[in-house]
Design a protein around this motif. Structure first.
Motif, PDB file in Angstrom:
ATOM      1  N   SER A 318      46.629  36.107   9.466  1.00  0.00           N
ATOM      2  CA  SER A 318      47.423  37.285   9.776  1.00  0.00           C
ATOM      3  C   SER A 318      46.826  38.048  10.961  1.00  0.00           C
ATOM      4  CB  SER A 318      47.492  38.199   8.541  1.00  0.00           C
ATOM      5  OG  SER A 318      48.188  39.383   8.828  1.00  0.00           O
ATOM      6  N   GLY A 319      45.506  38.214  10.983  1.00  0.00           N
ATOM      7  CA  GLY A 319      44.873  38.899  12.098  1.00  0.00           C
ATOM      8  C   GLY A 319      45.077  38.167  13.408  1.00  0.00           C
ATOM      9  N   TRP A 320      45.047  36.847  13.356  1.00  0.00           N
ATOM     10  CA  TRP A 320      45.284  36.039  14.551  1.00  0.00           C
ATOM     11  C   TRP A 320      46.691  36.286  15.091  1.00  0.00           C
ATOM     12  CZ3 TRP A 320      44.475  29.982  14.494  1.00  0.00           C
ATOM     13  CH2 TRP A 320      44.586  29.492  15.805  1.00  0.00           C
ATOM     14  N   ARG A 321      47.687  36.224  14.225  1.00  0.00           N
ATOM     15  CA  ARG A 321      49.073  36.415  14.674  1.00  0.00           C
ATOM     16  C   ARG A 321      49.290  37.828  15.214  1.00  0.00           C
ATOM     17  NH1 ARG A 321      50.023  33.832   9.745  1.00  0.00           N
ATOM     18  NH2 ARG A 321      50.720  35.811   8.832  1.00  0.00           N
ATOM     19  N   LYS A 322      48.709  38.827  14.546  1.00  0.00           N
ATOM     20  CA  LYS A 322      48.883  40.205  15.012  1.00  0.00           C
ATOM     21  C   LYS A 322      48.242  40.402  16.376  1.00  0.00           C
ATOM     22  CE  LYS A 322      49.185  42.261  10.390  1.00  0.00           C
ATOM     23  NZ  LYS A 322      48.501  43.114   9.387  1.00  0.00           N
ATOM     24  N   ALA A 323      47.050  39.829  16.565  1.00  0.00           N
ATOM     25  CA  ALA A 323      46.395  39.959  17.863  1.00  0.00           C
ATOM     26  C   ALA A 323      47.204  39.272  18.956  1.00  0.00           C
ATOM     27  CB  ALA A 323      44.985  39.373  17.784  1.00  0.00           C
ATOM     28  N   VAL A 324      47.755  38.109  18.644  1.00  0.00           N
ATOM     29  CA  VAL A 324      48.585  37.394  19.618  1.00  0.00           C
ATOM     30  C   VAL A 324      49.837  38.199  19.951  1.00  0.00           C
ATOM     31  CG1 VAL A 324      50.015  35.350  19.924  1.00  0.00           C
ATOM     32  CG2 VAL A 324      47.724  35.111  19.003  1.00  0.00           C
ATOM     33  N   LYS A 325      50.444  38.795  18.917  1.00  0.00           N
ATOM     34  CA  LYS A 325      51.665  39.567  19.155  1.00  0.00           C
ATOM     35  C   LYS A 325      51.393  40.763  20.048  1.00  0.00           C
ATOM     36  CE  LYS A 325      55.521  41.747  16.713  1.00  0.00           C
ATOM     37  NZ  LYS A 325      56.110  42.053  15.376  1.00  0.00           N
ATOM     38  N   ARG A 326      50.244  41.431  19.854  1.00  0.00           N
ATOM     39  CA  ARG A 326      49.928  42.586  20.675  1.00  0.00           C
ATOM     40  C   ARG A 326      49.708  42.192  22.136  1.00  0.00           C
ATOM     41  NH1 ARG A 326      46.608  44.085  16.270  1.00  0.00           N
ATOM     42  NH2 ARG A 326      44.816  43.208  17.352  1.00  0.00           N
ATOM     43  N   ARG A 327      49.058  41.068  22.355  1.00  0.00           N
ATOM     44  CA  ARG A 327      48.663  40.709  23.715  1.00  0.00           C
ATOM     45  C   ARG A 327      49.646  39.781  24.411  1.00  0.00           C
ATOM     46  NH1 ARG A 327      42.386  39.182  23.926  1.00  0.00           N
ATOM     47  NH2 ARG A 327      43.074  38.758  26.044  1.00  0.00           N
ATOM     48  N   SER A 328      50.388  38.978  23.625  1.00  0.00           N
ATOM     49  CA  SER A 328      51.227  37.956  24.249  1.00  0.00           C
ATOM     50  C   SER A 328      52.685  38.006  23.823  1.00  0.00           C
ATOM     51  CB  SER A 328      50.659  36.560  23.943  1.00  0.00           C
ATOM     52  OG  SER A 328      49.320  36.470  24.366  1.00  0.00           O
ATOM     53  N   GLY A 329      53.027  38.863  22.862  1.00  0.00           N
ATOM     54  CA  GLY A 329      54.423  38.993  22.490  1.00  0.00           C
ATOM     55  C   GLY A 329      54.798  38.232  21.225  1.00  0.00           C
ATOM     56  N   THR A 330      56.046  38.464  20.799  1.00  0.00           N
ATOM     57  CA  THR A 330      56.524  37.904  19.534  1.00  0.00           C
ATOM     58  C   THR A 330      56.628  36.389  19.572  1.00  0.00           C
ATOM     59  OG1 THR A 330      57.771  39.938  19.122  1.00  0.00           O
ATOM     60  CG2 THR A 330      58.391  37.999  17.851  1.00  0.00           C
ATOM     61  N   GLU A 331      57.120  35.830  20.680  1.00  0.00           N
ATOM     62  CA  GLU A 331      57.307  34.383  20.746  1.00  0.00           C
ATOM     63  C   GLU A 331      55.975  33.648  20.623  1.00  0.00           C
ATOM     64  OE1 GLU A 331      60.062  32.651  20.673  1.00  0.00           O
ATOM     65  OE2 GLU A 331      61.112  34.560  20.433  1.00  0.00           O
ATOM     66  N   ALA A 332      54.944  34.160  21.276  1.00  0.00           N
ATOM     67  CA  ALA A 332      53.634  33.525  21.164  1.00  0.00           C
ATOM     68  C   ALA A 332      53.113  33.617  19.734  1.00  0.00           C
ATOM     69  CB  ALA A 332      52.642  34.173  22.132  1.00  0.00           C
ATOM     70  N   ALA A 333      53.347  34.762  19.078  1.00  0.00           N
ATOM     71  CA  ALA A 333      52.911  34.904  17.687  1.00  0.00           C
ATOM     72  C   ALA A 333      53.643  33.925  16.785  1.00  0.00           C
ATOM     73  CB  ALA A 333      53.141  36.343  17.220  1.00  0.00           C
ATOM     74  N   ARG A 334      54.924  33.721  17.051  1.00  0.00           N
ATOM     75  CA  ARG A 334      55.667  32.742  16.247  1.00  0.00           C
ATOM     76  C   ARG A 334      55.140  31.333  16.479  1.00  0.00           C
ATOM     77  NH1 ARG A 334      61.862  34.901  17.399  1.00  0.00           N
ATOM     78  NH2 ARG A 334      61.765  36.730  16.007  1.00  0.00           N
ATOM     79  N   ALA A 335      54.765  31.035  17.702  1.00  0.00           N
ATOM     80  CA  ALA A 335      54.207  29.707  17.984  1.00  0.00           C
ATOM     81  C   ALA A 335      52.917  29.497  17.218  1.00  0.00           C
ATOM     82  CB  ALA A 335      53.976  29.546  19.481  1.00  0.00           C
ATOM     83  N   VAL A 336      52.064  30.521  17.170  1.00  0.00           N
ATOM     84  CA  VAL A 336      50.821  30.407  16.408  1.00  0.00           C
ATOM     85  C   VAL A 336      51.123  30.276  14.921  1.00  0.00           C
ATOM     86  CG1 VAL A 336      48.708  31.618  15.743  1.00  0.00           C
ATOM     87  CG2 VAL A 336      49.426  31.589  18.128  1.00  0.00           C
ATOM     88  N   GLY A 337      52.114  31.040  14.422  1.00  0.00           N
ATOM     89  CA  GLY A 337      52.490  30.921  13.017  1.00  0.00           C
ATOM     90  C   GLY A 337      52.985  29.529  12.665  1.00  0.00           C
TER      91      GLY A 337
END
Length: 471
Positions: A318-337
């Motif tokens: 969860s921390g990984w996805r939140k950090a990605v979303k803050r710095r790289s946006g929703t699409e990048a967070a979805r890719a990590v998820g």
């Protein structure tokens, strides 16, 4: 003669259209079933009753569905299949149960006298019919989508959503009936609120709890290779669901208010608490399974070694996805998820292989999941910060983002042990453990074929105050 394993079907345009059209048609059919069920109910409670019942029934369904989605965090099931589960309960199961229960009550009235149909229908017929219609979805998953069953948790999640959908349609009937019967009296609002309190506050998990007995059995059956054993386990779970349902309806029919609340407090509440305990224990077991598999994945070069701590806990993910979303946006967070989910799927499958609880098609499943993992990782690497944002601090001096052109090696280096038996050979038999890790332990794959680290092994590390990943 050497057997040749066939690869996955070629994604021709016609097949792609079929893969899209079939689920859409299924969703439409289930939705139509739900609308027909509501229309039938509307003939007895009126349009106003349907509107009031629907609005009130929406109140408990949200928290119930959210609870089961929360349970499904380690290995999220396909959203389309979760929607199918809910619509199956709200549409097909509700409509077929309504028709069968009404028919049985009619014949009981004819054979035994007026009024007996309601009693027999509620206590005898409804538990068998309704649990069979709801459980049919779980049996269908076992037959046609067995890959989606990784254990008890999956069975509880699917059963809970089917039960939540069924309860939603049933609540429209009960709440609408309460409004229709009392709409000409001053106590109309009290009758509706009383029914809503009973069904939406005290017992919103009643139907999910009943069907969870079948779901638990389906989760256990999914790990059995013997067909007779699978059938027997599912039947035992179905019998448990019918017994609980009959006890619930029977207490409301024969025991009155005091007896009903006695059964609720002495039997249903402890069972629900036990189900919560089972879910918590199962989630801990799933975390241990993933954590045990990750070092082998890193050794094989399927994931980066620095990702192991991040993937080993829900907090890290969860921390990984939140950090990605803050710095790289929703699409990048979805890719990590999606990448995290692919890692979990493969870890669960390899654990089942090690237990000898999968069929001969496990080799094909393994290859498909491994390809999906590589593809998910490649999508995450498409945004360079997606696999590095979890550091929360600026990259250390000399760090370079991972190359976007990286591709997984098509075959391991010569002389390495294969990750899976060659095509045509069966998977390990029951009791024969899978070789783990899949590559020799002397250093793993060469650096040129490893997935990129973040940061690379020779890069300076962050200062101690980073405190990431979370423990």
């Amino acid at each position: 003669m050497t057997a040749v394993a066939s690869g996955p079907p070629v994604p021709t345009p016609q097949r792609q259209r079929q893969l899209v059209l079939a689920p859409v048609l299924g969703l439409v059919a289930l939705s139509i079933c739900g609308l027909v069920a509501v229309a039938i109910v509307g003939t007895s409670i009126g349009t106003a009753g349907v509107v009031v019942g629907t609005v009130c029934a929406l109140l408990p369904v949200g928290p119930v569905v959210a609870t089961f989605l929360w349970v499904d965090r380690w290995e999220p099931e396909p959203p389309r299949l979760l929607l199918f589960a809910f619509l199956w309960g709200a549409g097909f199961a509700a409509l077929s149960s309504l028709i069968l229960n009404s028919t049985a009550s009619f014949f009981a009235d004819v054979a035994l006298g007026a009024g007996s149909g309601d009693v027999i229908g509620a206590v005898v017929v409804a538990p068998f019919v309704e649990e069979a219609m709801k459980g049919a979805f779980l049996v269908g998953l076992l037959l046609f989508r067995r890959r989606e069953f990784d254990g008890i948790t999956d069975g509880i999640v699917y059963a809970g959503l089917v039960g939540a959908g069924f309860a939603f349609t049933e609540n429209i009937l009960y709440l609408g009936s309460a409004f229709a019967e009392q709409q000409m009296m001053a106590g109309a609002s009290g009758a509706v609120l009383g029914t809503l309190f009973l069904r939406g506050v005290l017992s919103p998990f009643a139907h999910p709890l009943f069907t969870a007995m079948t779901g638990i059995a389906a989760g256990i059956a999914a790990s059995r290779r013997n067909v007779g054993s699978r059938i027997g386990i599912v039947l035992v779970g179905y019998a448990g669901a019918v017994l609980l349902h009959a006890l619930w309806n029977g207490s409301a029919t024969f025991l009155g208010g005091g007896g009903f609340f006695g059964v609720y407090l002495v039997i249903m509440v402890p069972l629900f608490v036990s189900l919560i305990g089972l879910v918590i224990w199962q989630r801990g077991r799933e975390q241990r399974i993933v954590a045990e598999q990750l070092p082998g994945f890193a050794q094989a070069g399927w994931i980066a070694a620095s990702e192991v701590p991040l993937l080993s806990s829900l907090a890290g993910r969860s921390g990984w996805r939140k950090a990605v979303k803050r710095r790289s946006g929703t699409e990048a967070a979805r890719a990590v998820g999606a990448y995290q989910a692919a890692v979990t799927e493969l870890a669960f499958l390899r654990a089942r292989i090690a237990r000898g609880s999968v069929s001969a098609s496990a080799a094909r499943w393994h290859d498909e999941l491994l390809r999906e993992l590589f593809a998910a990782r490649q999508r995450a690497i498409g945004n360079p910060e997606a696999l590095t944002a979890a550091w929360r601090l600026p990259p250390p001096p000399g760090w370079q983002p991972p190359p976007q052109q990286w591709r997984p090696p098509p075959t391991p280096p010569q002389g390495w042990a294969p990750a899976w038996p060659p095509p045509g050979r069966p998977p390990p038999s029951r009791g024969q453990p899978l070789r783990h890790p899949p590559w020799p332990q002397q250093g793993g794959p060469p650096p040129s074929q490893r997935p990129p680290e973040h940061p690379p092994r020779n890069a300076p590390q962050h200062p101690p105050q980073s405190r990431w990943p979370p423990r």
